[in-house]
Design a protein around this motif. Structure first.
Motif, PDB file in Angstrom:
ATOM      1  N   VAL A   1      -0.873 -27.593  35.719  1.00 36.39           N
ATOM      2  CA  VAL A   1      -1.061 -28.234  37.026  1.00 36.39           C
ATOM      3  C   VAL A   1      -0.759 -29.726  36.939  1.00 36.39           C
ATOM      4  O   VAL A   1      -1.188 -30.403  35.999  1.00 36.39           O
ATOM      5  CB  VAL A   1      -2.506 -28.024  37.541  1.00 36.39           C
ATOM      6  N   LEU A   2      -0.004 -30.211  37.913  1.00 38.81           N
ATOM      7  CA  LEU A   2       0.250 -31.644  38.042  1.00 38.81           C
ATOM      8  C   LEU A   2      -0.762 -32.239  39.022  1.00 38.81           C
ATOM      9  O   LEU A   2      -0.859 -31.781  40.169  1.00 38.81           O
ATOM     10  CB  LEU A   2       1.682 -31.853  38.581  1.00 38.81           C
ATOM     11  N   ASP A   3      -1.531 -33.222  38.563  1.00 39.78           N
ATOM     12  CA  ASP A   3      -2.400 -34.001  39.464  1.00 39.78           C
ATOM     13  C   ASP A   3      -1.586 -35.240  39.829  1.00 39.78           C
ATOM     14  O   ASP A   3      -1.460 -36.171  39.034  1.00 39.78           O
ATOM     15  CB  ASP A   3      -3.719 -34.344  38.765  1.00 39.78           C
ATOM     16  N   LEU A   4      -1.021 -35.220  41.028  1.00 42.25           N
ATOM     17  CA  LEU A   4      -0.095 -36.274  41.457  1.00 42.25           C
ATOM     18  C   LEU A   4      -0.879 -37.400  42.121  1.00 42.25           C
ATOM     19  O   LEU A   4      -1.756 -37.140  42.950  1.00 42.25           O
ATOM     20  CB  LEU A   4       0.908 -35.651  42.444  1.00 42.25           C
ATOM     21  N   CYS A   5      -0.544 -38.662  41.774  1.00 44.46           N
ATOM     22  CA  CYS A   5      -1.324 -39.826  42.241  1.00 44.46           C
ATOM     23  C   CYS A   5      -2.774 -39.623  41.808  1.00 44.46           C
ATOM     24  O   CYS A   5      -3.714 -39.709  42.608  1.00 44.46           O
ATOM     25  CB  CYS A   5      -1.216 -39.998  43.751  1.00 44.46           C
TER      26      CYS A   5
ATOM     27  N   VAL B   1      -3.194 -30.015  32.236  1.00 46.18           N
ATOM     28  CA  VAL B   1      -3.079 -30.898  33.410  1.00 46.18           C
ATOM     29  C   VAL B   1      -2.158 -32.065  33.045  1.00 46.18           C
ATOM     30  O   VAL B   1      -2.299 -32.662  31.979  1.00 46.18           O
ATOM     31  CB  VAL B   1      -4.451 -31.470  33.844  1.00 46.18           C
ATOM     32  N   HIS B   2      -1.224 -32.363  33.940  1.00 48.30           N
ATOM     33  CA  HIS B   2      -0.398 -33.560  33.823  1.00 48.30           C
ATOM     34  C   HIS B   2      -0.918 -34.514  34.899  1.00 48.30           C
ATOM     35  O   HIS B   2      -0.768 -34.238  36.095  1.00 48.30           O
ATOM     36  CB  HIS B   2       1.075 -33.255  34.084  1.00 48.30           C
ATOM     37  N   ALA B   3      -1.576 -35.597  34.484  1.00 51.98           N
ATOM     38  CA  ALA B   3      -2.142 -36.543  35.448  1.00 51.98           C
ATOM     39  C   ALA B   3      -1.179 -37.721  35.573  1.00 51.98           C
ATOM     40  O   ALA B   3      -0.989 -38.483  34.627  1.00 51.98           O
ATOM     41  CB  ALA B   3      -3.511 -37.030  34.967  1.00 51.98           C
ATOM     42  N   VAL B   4      -0.538 -37.829  36.736  1.00 56.37           N
ATOM     43  CA  VAL B   4       0.499 -38.852  36.932  1.00 56.37           C
ATOM     44  C   VAL B   4       0.067 -39.855  38.004  1.00 56.37           C
ATOM     45  O   VAL B   4      -0.351 -39.469  39.100  1.00 56.37           O
ATOM     46  CB  VAL B   4       1.835 -38.181  37.351  1.00 56.37           C
ATOM     47  N   ASP B   5       0.185 -41.124  37.669  1.00 58.42           N
ATOM     48  CA  ASP B   5      -0.102 -42.203  38.629  1.00 58.42           C
ATOM     49  C   ASP B   5       0.619 -43.448  38.106  1.00 58.42           C
ATOM     50  O   ASP B   5       0.793 -43.598  36.904  1.00 58.42           O
ATOM     51  CB  ASP B   5      -1.616 -42.468  38.694  1.00 58.42           C
TER      52      ASP B   5
ATOM     53  N   LEU C   1      -0.450 -39.442  48.863  1.00 62.49           N
ATOM     54  CA  LEU C   1       0.920 -39.443  49.394  1.00 62.49           C
ATOM     55  C   LEU C   1       1.148 -40.454  50.508  1.00 62.49           C
ATOM     56  O   LEU C   1       2.260 -40.925  50.695  1.00 62.49           O
ATOM     57  CB  LEU C   1       1.314 -38.035  49.862  1.00 62.49           C
ATOM     58  N   ARG C   2       0.097 -40.803  51.251  1.00 61.56           N
ATOM     59  CA  ARG C   2       0.359 -41.746  52.347  1.00 61.56           C
ATOM     60  C   ARG C   2       0.698 -43.145  51.826  1.00 61.56           C
ATOM     61  O   ARG C   2       1.143 -44.008  52.581  1.00 61.56           O
ATOM     62  CB  ARG C   2      -0.815 -41.786  53.324  1.00 61.56           C
TER      63      ARG C   2
END
Ligand SMILES: C[S@@+](CC[C@H](N)C(=O)[O-])C[C@H]1O[C@@H](n2cnc3c(N)ncnc32)[C@H](O)[C@@H]1O
Length: 249
Positions: free
Chosen positions: A56-60, A78-82, A127-128
């Motif tokens: 699972v990608l945790d985006l932002c 988990v891939h945590a990307v920010d 995303l906003r």
């Protein structure tokens, strides 16, 4: 600062702002949402269904609240990307030693993951803030396996005039006042409030995702302030992304 919200080149300023508020971001969230934000996050994870057990990608990913919940629920990887490293650093202590988490500092518009490499993507209130949103969604479509799920929790522009008026006063008055008091960065919370006004409706967001290969449907959470959108990646299609110079589809 409010003018920043719709600006197409806002990314560097947004990153700097999140780095500044990182130490007190969680506390401000709990106070501003009266503790509801964690309940909303749990519902978002439930909407991933079986995909939550895989990659699972945790985006932002911010301060890793969703990442920590995924780990506690048994997610394989988990891939945590920010792109705000101070946000990621502020959240590291939430993870148990040896947790299967890859923490990556990267922009949502250019994900450092191979095509069709994740079963699910979750994005909470991120995303906003992303300019050229079509690029971020196209990246989600690229990295998701066919049948994989995109779950987005965010504040969209309400459809009815009454809700718009209520939300605008909350965003313009209470969010800057309370967020400023808790973090010491009133400007950052003026931006966060105005970023909701400058975002799109849930219907527009669903249409954008669907046009890029992720069939999406959403619903309001309770109370009807935040919304949850669930998308399913369709079998591979060639998606051409054209820069429009605007965030809206
Ligand atoms: C409101 S916070 C949400 C954090 C977390 N997902 C949560 O549920 O609390 C938004 C996050 O999005 C990140 N962000 C904004 N624009 C981004 C971009 N273009 N690429 C990567 N991260 C971005 C910010 O750094 C920030 O950590």
């Amino acid at each position: 600062m409010p003018a920043l919200a719709g600006s197409p080149d806002r990314a560097p300023r947004v990153r700097e702002m999140f780095d500044q508020i990182a130490p007190r971001y969680d506390l401000a969230n709990r106070v501003l949402s009266l503790g509801l934000d964690q309940w909303w996050r749990r519902q978002a994870i439930a909407a991933l269904k079986d995909c939550a057990q895989g990659d699972v990608l945790d985006l932002c990913a911010g301060t890793l609240d969703l990442t920590a919940m995924l780990v506690a629920g048994g997610t394989r990887q988990v891939h945590a990307v920010d792109f705000a490293e101070e946000m990621l650093n502020a959240g590291r202590a939430k993870l148990p030693p040896g947790a299967p988490v890859q923490i990556v500092s990267a922009d949502a518009r250019d994900l450092p993951l191979p095509a069709q490499s994740v079963d699910g993507i979750i994005c909470g209130f991120g995303l906003r803030n992303v300019p050229e949103l079509h690029r971020a969604i196209a990246e989600c479509a690229r990295v998701l396996r066919p049948g994989g799920r995109l779950v987005v929790l965010d504040f969209f522009v309400p459809q009815s005039a009454l809700s718009r008026a209520l939300q605008a006063s909350y965003n313009r008055v209470l969010v800057p006042a309370i967020g400023g008091l808790v973090t010491g960065f009133r400007d950052a919370y003026s931006y966060l409030g105005s970023s909701i006004d400058a975002f799109m409706t849930r219907g527009e967001f669903e249409a954008l995702c669907t046009s890029l290969g992720i069939t999406a449907r959403g619903r309001e959470m309770l109370p009807p302030v935040a919304s949850l959108v669930v998308g399913i990646r369709q079998p591979a299609t060639v998606v051409t992304v054209q820069a429009t110079g605007q965030d809206k589809p």
